[in-house]
Design a protein around this motif. Structure first.
Motif, PDB file in Angstrom:
ATOM      1  N   ASP A 552      63.486  58.193 -45.477  1.00  0.00           N
ATOM      2  CA  ASP A 552      62.551  57.455 -44.409  1.00  0.00           C
ATOM      3  C   ASP A 552      63.184  56.059 -43.878  1.00  0.00           C
ATOM      4  N   GLY A 553      64.395  55.792 -44.258  1.00  0.00           N
ATOM      5  CA  GLY A 553      65.433  54.871 -43.632  1.00  0.00           C
ATOM      6  C   GLY A 553      66.604  54.558 -44.487  1.00  0.00           C
ATOM      7  N   LEU A 554      66.884  53.419 -44.583  1.00  0.00           N
ATOM      8  CA  LEU A 554      68.124  52.884 -45.590  1.00  0.00           C
ATOM      9  C   LEU A 554      67.635  51.942 -46.815  1.00  0.00           C
ATOM     10  N   VAL A 555      68.384  51.975 -47.634  1.00  0.00           N
ATOM     11  CA  VAL A 555      67.971  51.402 -48.847  1.00  0.00           C
ATOM     12  C   VAL A 555      69.240  50.544 -49.266  1.00  0.00           C
ATOM     13  N   GLY A 716      61.316  52.991 -38.952  1.00  0.00           N
ATOM     14  CA  GLY A 716      60.729  52.475 -37.662  1.00  0.00           C
ATOM     15  C   GLY A 716      61.058  51.075 -37.352  1.00  0.00           C
ATOM     16  N   GLU A 717      61.211  50.432 -38.408  1.00  0.00           N
ATOM     17  CA  GLU A 717      61.652  48.982 -38.472  1.00  0.00           C
ATOM     18  C   GLU A 717      63.167  49.065 -37.810  1.00  0.00           C
ATOM     19  N   ILE A 718      64.057  49.781 -38.045  1.00  0.00           N
ATOM     20  CA  ILE A 718      65.364  49.881 -37.503  1.00  0.00           C
ATOM     21  C   ILE A 718      65.531  50.310 -36.117  1.00  0.00           C
ATOM     22  N   GLU A 720      62.913  49.642 -34.220  1.00  0.00           N
ATOM     23  CA  GLU A 720      62.179  48.541 -33.598  1.00  0.00           C
ATOM     24  C   GLU A 720      63.370  47.462 -33.302  1.00  0.00           C
ATOM     25  N   ARG A 721      64.364  47.196 -34.329  1.00  0.00           N
ATOM     26  CA  ARG A 721      65.165  46.073 -33.887  1.00  0.00           C
ATOM     27  C   ARG A 721      66.017  46.489 -32.888  1.00  0.00           C
ATOM     28  N   PHE A 722      66.478  47.881 -32.898  1.00  0.00           N
ATOM     29  CA  PHE A 722      67.406  48.442 -31.757  1.00  0.00           C
ATOM     30  C   PHE A 722      66.511  48.520 -30.241  1.00  0.00           C
ATOM     31  N   GLU A 723      65.283  48.268 -30.271  1.00  0.00           N
ATOM     32  CA  GLU A 723      64.299  48.448 -29.122  1.00  0.00           C
ATOM     33  C   GLU A 723      64.388  49.780 -28.445  1.00  0.00           C
ATOM     34  N   ARG A 724      64.346  50.884 -29.550  1.00  0.00           N
ATOM     35  CA  ARG A 724      64.462  52.111 -29.223  1.00  0.00           C
ATOM     36  C   ARG A 724      63.008  52.745 -29.050  1.00  0.00           C
ATOM     37  N   ASP A 725      62.286  51.905 -29.085  1.00  0.00           N
ATOM     38  CA  ASP A 725      60.569  52.272 -28.814  1.00  0.00           C
ATOM     39  C   ASP A 725      60.103  51.985 -27.393  1.00  0.00           C
TER      40      ASP A 725
END
Length: 731
Positions: A552-555, A716-718, A720-725
């Motif tokens: 579900d993302g990066l760790v 989702g946070e990533i 959002e940071r890249f404004e892909r939403d």
């Protein structure tokens, strides 16, 4: 209840009675026995005493007695002194704003101490003949006042502290911890006033006594011991010797870098004679030592700062232990310059060396230096020379050093790329034997084995290549192949501009194919874990953090914290039965400070439980016969001092200082030392092995000190940071 405390109708707001107000105020000034000792000791010093004897029992919880030969007080003085907000030290706001010259000034000490204890004061003025006066004050009330025979000066006895505030008494720590705080207070003022004979006695045993002859080195000898006193050097700077700032002078003593401890306990700093703590002062001191001290090591310091009263605010904290400067940055620079000058004068600073006098001679490469060899390599600074940057330009904290190092990495890489295929340059005939070149650079290491900040990215070119550095070297070689050759930075007036242009051409020019830590093409294998999420290792960031992909993302995983957690749980399991210990071929004698010597008596059983066997040979010396064997290492006998410090440092939960609790805290500290440090390149296999070991831990998400091991960045946070939403986006 009197008329002025009657609650009007229609409101729940009421005025508190005087007794309640007094006890609340007492809580602000007197939070533990050491607070009362501090207030009484300051009163004695303000009374121009030539000698002050402090006696405590049970860490100060049962008895505090402070006796001095100061001015003394008459009966009228005593009756007035125990009232709230009465003092002879200031007359009003004007005195407060112009700078307070005395140690005490609030007019609260005797009243507030007496509000939460049974207080007896015996005093006689110096010039008075005949009897003195004894006043008994309990719980805020004067019980009796009568003549008594006593010498000139004042004796204050405090018994049953917090007897009428059981909630506060409940939160007192063990006797050893409370006495450690008392010792710290008395030590601070003994060092600040070497012309006053100060003694401290605990449970009938004299802990230390200074001579009062005005010799600061002798005072250090009394409280810290001969070993520390002999390692102290003088600091003396004022006027034009200091950078511009509010300080008029900086003086005192600081220790050799190699005479240090694991705690800030022994950083004694004073502003206008008042023992205080200030971040700007501490950062200035540590900035002066730079990399000469290993991580989390602190020198012995007794430093006095003189500053105009209007440039410092001492009325910041109820217990007056903090101060605020008009210009913190200027104070930091001034302290840094004064301490650094003293260390340089005594030959105790070396460029990039991890320690003090014991550091080997070496030279340091500085990007942008003058050429001294083939290929326009920068000249190496000789051993003992100061860094090319001035003290005002150097970072004043270790974090700052790391940032400075990061900022220089591009220049260093540019020099490396120029000489990537060149033959090794012969060392200059007049260079030090230990001088570094680009083809033979030794990696400095701190006490715990981690590279120093300045050389964190250096690799030893002539050492056998192994898998632990293969990935890092591959990346360097790939970057070097695409870098533009640079000329000697000093060969033309626009050398720095050319270097910047070359660096710009290298950015984002490396290969884009995903590679593993070993430099091979990524195979996309995902490791499955029980506690941790499924992870695919992508690489290391700054050779300090694992970068992994999860479902579900990066760790991000802190490799040091992860290894520390693994080692801690292994140690805890090993120590659960019988701690491994190593007998020494012959006992090693250690001289302890006064605080360490007192702690040794209190924590001897805990030391034995951990594998340290030691016996006292005199008041300040112990002989260590056995030390713990930790994982693959055997601890040095000197670590016993650090263990004692860790036992007495900080505020713990009441009753937490059991043998098991102390042992567990020590295991957390021990787990740190053999753990992988930051700035360490690892192979992909070793990363996976560490993650597997971490997954087996009871708590894989924090290190034993509470720091996080894992930070997750959800998909989702990533996005959002890249404004892909944003609406209408389908990329």
């Amino acid at each position: 209840m009197s008329d002025d405390t009657t609650t009007p109708e229609g409101t729940d707001i009421r005025q508190l009675d005087e007794d309640t107000v007094a006890r609340i105020a007492a809580g602000e000034v007197v939070e533990r026995p050491a607070s009362a000792v501090k207030e009484l000791l300051e009163n004695s010093l303000d009374a121009d005493a030539d000698s002050v004897d402090v006696t405590v029992e049970a860490g100060g919880t049962e008895l505090i007695r402070v006796a001095d030969d100061g001015y003394g007080m008459s009966e009228a003085d005593l009756r007035t002194a125990v009232r709230q907000h009465t003092t002879s030290k200031i007359a009003g706001l004007e005195d407060l704003e112009s700078g307070v010259a005395t140690l005490g000034f609030r007019g609260e000490a005797l009243h507030t101490i007496g509000s939460v204890s049974k207080l007896t004061i015996r005093s006689r003025p110096r010039e008075a003949d005949g009897a003195g006066t004894e006043l008994v004050y309990e719980g805020g009330d004067v019980v009796s006042v009568e003549p008594t025979g006593c010498p000139a000066g004042t004796v204050v006895e405090v018994t049953d502290l917090f007897y009428n505030t059981p909630a506060r008494r409940k939160f007192l720590k063990t006797t050893a911890t409370e006495f450690a705080h008392v010792n710290r207070v008395v030590t601070r003022y003994a060092l600040a006033n070497p012309d006053v004979a100060v003694s401290l006695t605990h449970d009938g045993r004299e802990v230390f006594a200074t001579t009062g002859q005005g010799d600061l080195q002798a005072a250090v000898l009394s409280v810290y011991g001969r070993e520390v006193a002999s390692a102290m050097i003088p600091v003396e700077a004022d006027g034009d010797e200091l950078p511009v700032g509010p300080l008029e002078s900086v003086s005192g003593l600081v220790s050799h870098p190699e005479t240090n401890r694991s705690s800030r306990e022994y950083l004694a700093t004073y502003v206008n004679g008042r023992a205080v703590s200030a971040d700007a002062v501490r950062e200035g001191i540590m900035g002066a030592y730079g990399t000469q001290l290993g991580g989390d090591r602190y020198p012995f310091v007794v430093l006095f700062l003189d500053v105009p009263g209007e440039a410092v605010d001492v009325n910041v904290h109820p217990r007056k232990r903090e101060v605020r400067f008009d210009d913190d940055d200027a104070v930091r620079r001034q302290v840094d310059a004064a301490v650094e000058s003293a260390l340089l004068e005594h030959g105790l600073l070396r460029s990039g060396a991890p320690r003090g006098r014991s550091a080997p001679d070496e030279a340091r490469l500085e990007p942008g230096g003058s050429g001294s060899g083939s290929g326009g390599r920068p000249a190496a600074a000789g051993p003992g020379q100061q860094d090319s940057s001035s003290s005002s330009e150097r970072p004043t904290s270790r974090e700052g050093d790391a940032e400075a190092s990061d900022g220089e990495s591009d220049d260093t890489d540019a020099v490396d790329s120029q000489a990537a295929d060149a033959e090794p340059a012969p060392a200059s005939p007049d260079s030090d034997e230990g001088a570094r070149t680009d083809d033979a650079r030794a990696t400095d290491s701190t006490d715990d084995g981690s590279p120093t900040t300045d050389d964190a990215e250096d690799v030893t070119a002539d050492a056998p290549r192994d898998s632990s550095t293969a990935g890092a070297e591959t990346a360097v070689e790939q970057n070097n192949q695409v870098a533009e050759p640079t000329t000697d930075p000093d060969s033309s007036s626009d050398g720095s501009a050319r270097r910047d242009e070359a660096d710009s051409s290298r950015r984002f020019s490396g290969p884009t194919e995903q590679r593993t830590l070993g430099g091979e093409a990524a195979n996309g294998e995902v490791s499955e874990f029980d506690s941790l999420p499924s992870l695919q290792v992508l690489g290391q960031y700054r050779d300090t953090y694992f970068v992994c992909e999860s479902p579900d993302g990066l760790v991000l995983i802190d490799q040091h914290a992860a290894d520390e957690r693994v080692n801690y749980e292994r140690l805890r399991e090993a120590f659960a039965d019988d701690p491994a210990a190593q007998s020494l071929a012959s006992p090693v004698e250690l001289e302890l400070t006064a605080a360490e010597a007192e702690a040794f008596e209190s924590y001897r059983e805990a030391l034995t439980r951990l594998g340290f066997h030691a016996n006292r040979t005199d008041n300040r010396t112990v002989a260590v016969t056995t030390v713990p064997a930790v994982l693959e290492e055997t601890l040095e006998p000197e670590r016993l001092r650090d263990v004692l410090t860790s036992f007495i440092e900080g505020d713990r939960e009441a009753g937490a200082e059991t043998i098991d609790a102390l042992a567990d805290e020590f295991l957390g500290d021990l787990a740190c030392y053999p753990s992988i440090t930051g700035n360490t390149s690892l192979t992909e296999g070793s990363v996976v092995d560490l993650l597997a070991a971490l997954d087996d831990c009871e708590n894989p998400y924090s290190c034993p000190h509470g720091r996080p091991v894992i930070v997750r960045l959800e998909e989702g946070e990533i996005e959002e940071r890249f404004e892909r939403d944003y609406p209408g986006h389908h990329g």
